[in-house]
Enzyme design. Structure first.
Site, PDB file in Angstrom:
ATOM      1  CE1 TYR A 191      13.467 -80.418  -3.688  1.00  0.00           C
ATOM      2  CE2 TYR A 191      11.671 -80.806  -5.230  1.00  0.00           C
ATOM      3  CZ  TYR A 191      12.803 -80.100  -4.854  1.00  0.00           C
ATOM      4  OH  TYR A 191      13.266 -79.090  -5.649  1.00  0.00           O
ATOM      5  CB  CYS A 192      10.626 -86.771  -6.644  1.00  0.00           C
ATOM      6  SG  CYS A 192       9.758 -88.076  -5.750  1.00  0.00           S
ATOM      7  NE  ARG A 193       8.277 -86.470 -12.161  1.00  0.00           N
ATOM      8  CZ  ARG A 193       8.480 -87.358 -13.115  1.00  0.00           C
ATOM      9  NH1 ARG A 193       7.803 -88.494 -13.086  1.00  0.00           N
ATOM     10  NH2 ARG A 193       9.345 -87.129 -14.063  1.00  0.00           N
TER      11      ARG A 193
END
Lengths: 221, 221
Positions: B177-179
């Site tokens: 996952y990221c932003r």
DNA sequence: GTTCTATTCAATGGAATGCTTGAATAGAAC
DNA sequence: GTTCTATTCAAGCATTCCATTGAATAGAAC
């Protein structure tokens, strides 16, 4: 690696909505349109600008997609293009109230002293409307009344109030409302009514809050 | 009659918050700061601008009250001044997505083709985390991991992923996952992992959504 | 068709904005 | 104290924005 130009362009596009609101006159227009659709000339009067200038601001809002138009005979009506826009405006206002310093002073300077004014909450008004022991006055311009008002309210634009005083049951408790807490029409109405010896109060907030609380509303004159 | 100058000044002040957001680079800064505090140099790198320019944008945000600063030794960290600001940013994004045309194309052009990527919902990830049969990778810069991450996630900035592949249990299902949905780090991670023969998926949205859904988070490295 | 009216367009000048460059500052490290 | 480094300041130039003015348009009324 992601292309930098693409990222910049994406955020530029995201900032477009903010740019549309990034001007006092356009903010004012959005605020007025929160009350319902209005014609260009009408809006120009409302924000104290020339029609040409108002038209250009409206077109900027149109290009940003925040408003849409409808033609009716010889005039063109603008309205918010969706409820999200009104949410955006309210959020922006909340942020400004919280973070822009000096804003409270400006608001106080514009609104004036309210300490002598009686107020009533939404809940109390709702109960009294149910019991029928209150006269509710919508003191906004009649175009706004027509676009939506508290069910049971009478349209008495602030300029007409003095002339129509005798139409209002002199025994009843009177509640005036307008656009919201920054709007001074209801204040003026309450002062005028109080001077005339009536038992008058202003609704704490205004029509948009009433409507978004899903309380009873009506349309048309 | 209300004074017109006062009204104009009030709305000008209300528009200040919008002006602060009315620029692609500043929007980008706010978006990054949604992930947590960052230093000026760091932010400059993030938005591909000079430090001087970034500093000026940050100061404009500061003047508008949208961010605040904290000094730590020789560097200065900026962060959002309150959660309302992040709400404002998300509302603005929603409005832009709904009303700014061409935005979807820009987003698609930037994000690229996601059709080959497996995704996982927040709910599924939460269950799998509870059952312990998943490896979660936070592929954002480590500063963002430190400022807050999904509890149980490992910090593997996207640039380090290839070198650290062998540290990751080769039998496990991996979720990156990221932003959020506009962020491409997780996409890149999933592609890299898939090429290496791993069972990889990306979390549908990102850390901010996880945090605002009040799911378990942790801070620090 | 002509006239009237609400709105938009086009051109102007002055102000604000955005990015660049190079210098200044203010703590930290020594 | 001196040196180093992250950040800010200041000046300059191109671009965009905003209010004004006067002309153009498009539909309604006649």
């Amino acid at each position: 690696m992601a292309d930098h130009a693409g990222k910049a362009a994406l955020y530029d596009a995201l900032a477009e909505s903010a740019k549309a609101l990034a001007n006092g006159r356009r903010a004012e227009l959005i605020d007025v349109l929160t009350q319902g659709e209005r014609s260009v000339e009408d809006l120009a009067l409302e924000i104290d600008q020339t029609v040409a200038n108002t038209s250009q601001h409206l077109q900027r809002l149109l290009r940003a997609g925040l408003v849409r138009t409808r033609r009716d005979g010889t005039r063109i009506f603008y309205e918010l293009s969706s409820p999200v826009v009104s949410t955006l405006w309210h959020t922006m206002r909340r942020v400004a109230e919280e973070h822009v310093d000096g804003l409270e002073q400006l608001a106080a300077a514009y609104v004036g002293d309210r300490s002598g004014l009686d107020t009533m909450t939404r809940d109390e008004l709702r109960e009294r409307l149910r019991d029928g022991d209150v006269v509710v006055l919508d003191v906004r311009p009649s175009a706004e009344y027509a676009a939506g008002h508290i069910r049971g309210a009478l349209s008495v634009p602030i300029g007409d109030l003095r002339a129509r005083l005798q139409d209002i049951d002199s025994g009843a408790r009177v509640v005036a409302y307008c656009r919201g807490s920054y709007c001074v029409y209801a204040d003026e109405a309450v002062r005028l009514l109080a001077e005339a010896g009536r038992d008058a109060a202003r609704l704490e907030d205004g029509f948009p809050e009433w409507a978004s609380a899903r309380l009873p509303v009506a349309r048309g004159m």
